[in-house]
Design a protein around this motif. Structure first.
Motif, PDB file in Angstrom:
ATOM      1  N   TYR A  76     135.172  46.538  49.013  1.00 31.77           N
ATOM      2  CA  TYR A  76     134.341  45.781  50.782  1.00 31.77           C
ATOM      3  C   TYR A  76     133.468  44.417  50.251  1.00 31.77           C
ATOM      4  O   TYR A  76     132.614  43.685  51.145  1.00 31.77           O
ATOM      5  CB  TYR A  76     134.295  47.158  51.512  1.00 31.77           C
ATOM      6  CG  TYR A  76     135.464  47.161  52.085  1.00 31.77           C
ATOM      7  CD1 TYR A  76     135.509  46.931  53.099  1.00 31.77           C
ATOM      8  CD2 TYR A  76     135.830  47.923  51.534  1.00 31.77           C
ATOM      9  CE1 TYR A  76     137.137  47.330  53.824  1.00 31.77           C
ATOM     10  CE2 TYR A  76     136.880  49.513  52.938  1.00 31.77           C
ATOM     11  CZ  TYR A  76     137.552  48.822  53.094  1.00 31.77           C
ATOM     12  OH  TYR A  76     138.595  49.401  54.186  1.00 31.77           O
ATOM     13  N   HIS A 116     130.593  39.419  55.536  1.00 33.95           N
ATOM     14  CA  HIS A 116     130.104  39.740  54.684  1.00 33.95           C
ATOM     15  C   HIS A 116     130.653  39.273  52.506  1.00 33.95           C
ATOM     16  O   HIS A 116     132.599  39.549  53.123  1.00 33.95           O
ATOM     17  CB  HIS A 116     128.905  40.730  53.992  1.00 33.95           C
ATOM     18  CG  HIS A 116     130.399  42.260  54.055  1.00 33.95           C
ATOM     19  ND1 HIS A 116     129.835  43.009  54.973  1.00 33.95           N
ATOM     20  CD2 HIS A 116     130.726  42.365  53.540  1.00 33.95           C
ATOM     21  CE1 HIS A 116     130.497  43.528  54.969  1.00 33.95           C
ATOM     22  NE2 HIS A 116     131.107  43.640  54.302  1.00 33.95           N
ATOM     23  N   GLN A 188     126.741  42.396  49.222  1.00 29.95           N
ATOM     24  CA  GLN A 188     127.097  42.093  50.041  1.00 29.95           C
ATOM     25  C   GLN A 188     126.906  40.463  50.881  1.00 29.95           C
ATOM     26  O   GLN A 188     126.180  41.711  52.429  1.00 29.95           O
ATOM     27  CB  GLN A 188     128.246  43.396  51.137  1.00 29.95           C
ATOM     28  CG  GLN A 188     129.029  44.367  50.287  1.00 29.95           C
ATOM     29  CD  GLN A 188     129.378  45.149  50.787  1.00 29.95           C
ATOM     30  OE1 GLN A 188     127.743  46.038  50.869  1.00 29.95           O
ATOM     31  NE2 GLN A 188     130.525  45.553  50.900  1.00 29.95           N
ATOM     32  N   GLU A 281     137.723  46.891  63.456  1.00 28.21           N
ATOM     33  CA  GLU A 281     137.077  48.459  63.569  1.00 28.21           C
ATOM     34  C   GLU A 281     136.341  47.986  64.525  1.00 28.21           C
ATOM     35  O   GLU A 281     134.833  47.342  63.686  1.00 28.21           O
ATOM     36  CB  GLU A 281     137.162  48.056  61.673  1.00 28.21           C
ATOM     37  CG  GLU A 281     136.344  50.104  61.129  1.00 28.21           C
ATOM     38  CD  GLU A 281     135.284  49.442  60.620  1.00 28.21           C
ATOM     39  OE1 GLU A 281     134.839  50.878  60.478  1.00 28.21           O
ATOM     40  OE2 GLU A 281     134.733  48.628  59.580  1.00 28.21           O
ATOM     41  N   ASP A 342     136.227  56.412  55.431  1.00 27.25           N
ATOM     42  CA  ASP A 342     134.637  56.747  55.033  1.00 27.25           C
ATOM     43  C   ASP A 342     134.239  58.343  55.793  1.00 27.25           C
ATOM     44  O   ASP A 342     133.180  58.150  55.778  1.00 27.25           O
ATOM     45  CB  ASP A 342     134.207  55.558  56.302  1.00 27.25           C
ATOM     46  CG  ASP A 342     134.611  54.102  55.946  1.00 27.25           C
ATOM     47  OD1 ASP A 342     134.388  53.886  54.836  1.00 27.25           O
ATOM     48  OD2 ASP A 342     135.102  53.029  56.762  1.00 27.25           O
ATOM     49  N   ARG A 437     130.572  58.267  50.625  1.00 30.68           N
ATOM     50  CA  ARG A 437     131.886  59.006  50.465  1.00 30.68           C
ATOM     51  C   ARG A 437     133.002  58.779  49.698  1.00 30.68           C
ATOM     52  O   ARG A 437     134.673  58.717  49.670  1.00 30.68           O
ATOM     53  CB  ARG A 437     132.233  57.177  51.655  1.00 30.68           C
ATOM     54  CG  ARG A 437     131.698  57.272  52.879  1.00 30.68           C
ATOM     55  CD  ARG A 437     131.741  55.767  53.182  1.00 30.68           C
ATOM     56  NE  ARG A 437     131.436  54.974  52.455  1.00 30.68           N
ATOM     57  CZ  ARG A 437     131.182  53.593  52.439  1.00 30.68           C
ATOM     58  NH1 ARG A 437     131.978  53.431  54.091  1.00 30.68           N
ATOM     59  NH2 ARG A 437     130.952  52.698  51.557  1.00 30.68           N
TER      60      ARG A 437
END
Ligand code: GLC
Length: 567
Positions: A76, A116, A188, A281, A342, A437
């Protein structure tokens, strides 16, 4: 040409609705299947499992990011939105994978991360090399620091992964310089969505993947793009609680202006035939979710309410009724989800002493991880029993069901991972407060006793997160042969779901027992879910599938059944 009246031609219009009741299977590519023995899952690995996915009976896959990334946040943190991480393959591998999935009748949803970029993205590198006030810096959120020499961050905001939300840079001339804002890890940096160039670039990315065969998009932290960076916060504790704000006035989350981005995107989606789909999301107050799901916006938004609920009939009923009403009012279809990359897997959450996932993001699971993630504290059998009951209930609901890789194997969370093996930035930035996670991201066990390698058939040469020995019990090749396995249960439920699906409606039936939910779908398809522990008497009819054995017309405790009523 066939003249059979019962053949419905699949017109573009018909197909445009595919997402409404789709069962979508989330793949975390780095942990799904490794084709080249480097310990990381890859796109060719996914292609090799298309027959498995087809047999599972899902309608679409959602791929978590597979773009070039240093993996500061599991992908991510994107270096290049229009490419494939060389460790995961090439663009040609993507094309091959998409073609194989499409040939199997499976749609492809890719993950878009617009809040980001990574700090290795060419834009951010350019921003670092350019002077203060330059157009390159204006794509991100750079500010001067406070204090005599700018040595203090512009404000006291903290990042979601812990620590300050600001990072100071070194200017091109080597002096300590400006600060940039990052809601997540410092790798990020947040983009500035007031900058038209940012808009244009994401539209380019949406077209790029749509042209390459992506059928839809999952939009990462969709509620964060627009920010009021000059605002004063009412209270620092409210910084990461979008759900507390119902008026669009939070400086960081769920601001009304964010929807201008999505109405722009909708125009792009609608250029395609069938239109591309999207799911947001957005961890926002439930009353504001519909804005993201509107047909003029993204079309669908994740509803995480069931994921955060206890295993409790009343809570489930309330959530289901509310979400169906909301979806009906906006023209979206509801979404349902229990597990993703997550949160602690639901087969584990439901096996914890408190037995739920309350207090946001499955806090019970987070607490258990913090206490050491000892598997002996989890009643795995009960957790799986309840997870299967909840999943069978979910699969009977109108709307789309999102499944997370491994849940079809009944996989438990890996609670115990050595510190040196951990990867999640929440662990490193939040030591002692969160464990992270990684436990739901451990590569899948495909083979209990593989001839090659030690990663249960994930690949030929280990796995990037270590798998515990007990993963062998969950291996796909063991379950494949067992008609009583969790895998067989998922396959049957998904196949029946296709057969039974009808209008997006549901009729609640009275039940004298507070622990029991009973509803009927079109065509006389009855669903009875027993959240209590005592068996309950079932209505008459043919038992199509049950999450636990139905005996003498009775449904055992913590179980769900589908029944076709006798006419
Ligand atoms: C989303 C993703 C999560 C990621 C975060 C930052 O919440 O699901 O995995 O860490 O966004 O991109």
């Amino acid at each position: 040409m066939s003249n059979r009246a019962d053949i419905v031609p699949v017109t573009a219009e018909h197909d445009a609705e595919w997402w409404r009741q789709a069962a979508v299977y989330q793949i975390y590519p780095r942990s799904f299947s490794d084709s080249n023995g480097d310990g990381l899952g890859d796109l060719k690995g996914i292609t090799s499992k298309v027959p498995y996915l087809k047999e599972l009976g899902i309608d679409a896959v959602w791929l978590s990011p597979f773009y070039p990334s240093a993996l500061a946040d599991g992908g991510y943190d994107v270096d290049d939105y229009r490419n494939v991480d060389p460790r995961l393959g090439t663009l040609e591998d993507f094309d091959e994978m998409a073609a194989a999935l499409h040939a199997a009748g499976i749609k492809v949803i890719v993950d878009i991360v617009p809040n980001h970029t990574s700090n290795r993205h060419v834009w951010f590198q350019e921003a670092l090399a350019s002077p203060k006030g330059s157009p390159a810096r204006a794509r991100y959120i750079f500010r001067d620091g406070l204090g005599e020499n700018g040595e203090l961050p512009p404000n006291d905001w903290t990042s979601i992964f812990g620590g300050p939300a600001w990072e100071r840079i070194t200017e091109p001339d080597g002096t300590p310089g400006q600060w940039y804002f990052h809601l997540f890890a410092k790798e990020q940096p947040d983009l500035d969505w007031d900058n038209p160039e940012v808009h244009e670039d994401f539209i380019k990315t949406l077209r790029f993947w749509s042209d390459r065969g992506a059928d839809g998009f999952r939009v990462d932290v969709a509620h964060a793009l627009k920010k009021d960076m000059d605002a004063e916060l009412p209270n620092l504790e409210h910084l990461h609680r979008a759900d507390l704000f119902r008026n669009g006035e939070h400086p960081l989350w769920d601001r009304d202006e964010v929807h201008t981005v999505y109405s722009e995107w909708r125009k792009v989606f609608n250029e395609y035939n069938p239109p591309r789909t999207a799911v947001a999301e957005a961890w926002v107050h439930a009353d504001r979710r519909a804005r993201y799901a509107s047909p003029e916006g993204l079309g669908q938004a994740f509803n995480f309410d069931l994921l955060q609920a206890d295993f409790d009939a009343e809570q489930f009923r309330e959530i289901i009724a509310k979400n169906l009403a909301e979806a009906a009012a906006t023209g979206a279809s509801s979404t349902w989800v229990f597990s993703n990359h997550d949160v602690v897997r639901h087969a584990t959450r439901y096996g914890l002493p408190k037995g739920g996932g309350r207090r946001g993001h499955g806090q019970d699971g987070v607490d258990w991880l913090l206490e050491g993630g000892d598997p002996s504290q989890v009643d795995a059998e009960r957790g799986l029993r309840r997870a299967k009951a909840a999943t069978l209930l979910m699969l009977a609901l109108p709307g789309s069901a999102y499944l997370y890789q491994g849940e079809e194997l009944g996989l438990q969370e890996v609670g115990q991972i050595a510190d040196e093996d951990r990867q999640d930035p929440t662990f490193f930035r939040n030591r002692g407060v969160e464990v992270g996670r990684d436990g739901c991201r451990v590569p899948l066990p495909w083979d209990a006793a593989p001839a090659e390698g030690s990663s249960f058939g994930f690949g030929s040469n280990g796995s990037h997160l270590p798998q515990p020995a007990w993963f062998a019990d969950y291996a796909e090749n063991v379950q494949e042969k067992d008609p009583g396995s969790t895998l067989a249960f998922y396959r049957r439920a998904l196949a029946l779901r296709h057969e039974l699906q009808g209008a997006e409606s549901l009729g609640w039936q009275d039940s004298s027992d507070d622990d029991v939910l009973h509803f009927v779908r079109p065509g006389g398809w009855h669903v009875v879910a027993n959240f209590g522990t005592a068996p309950v008497v079932l209505p008459e009819g043919e038992v199509l599938i049950a999450s636990a054995e139905v005996d003498g017309g009775k449904l055992p405790g913590e179980a769900t059944v589908w029944i076709r009523a006798q006419h």
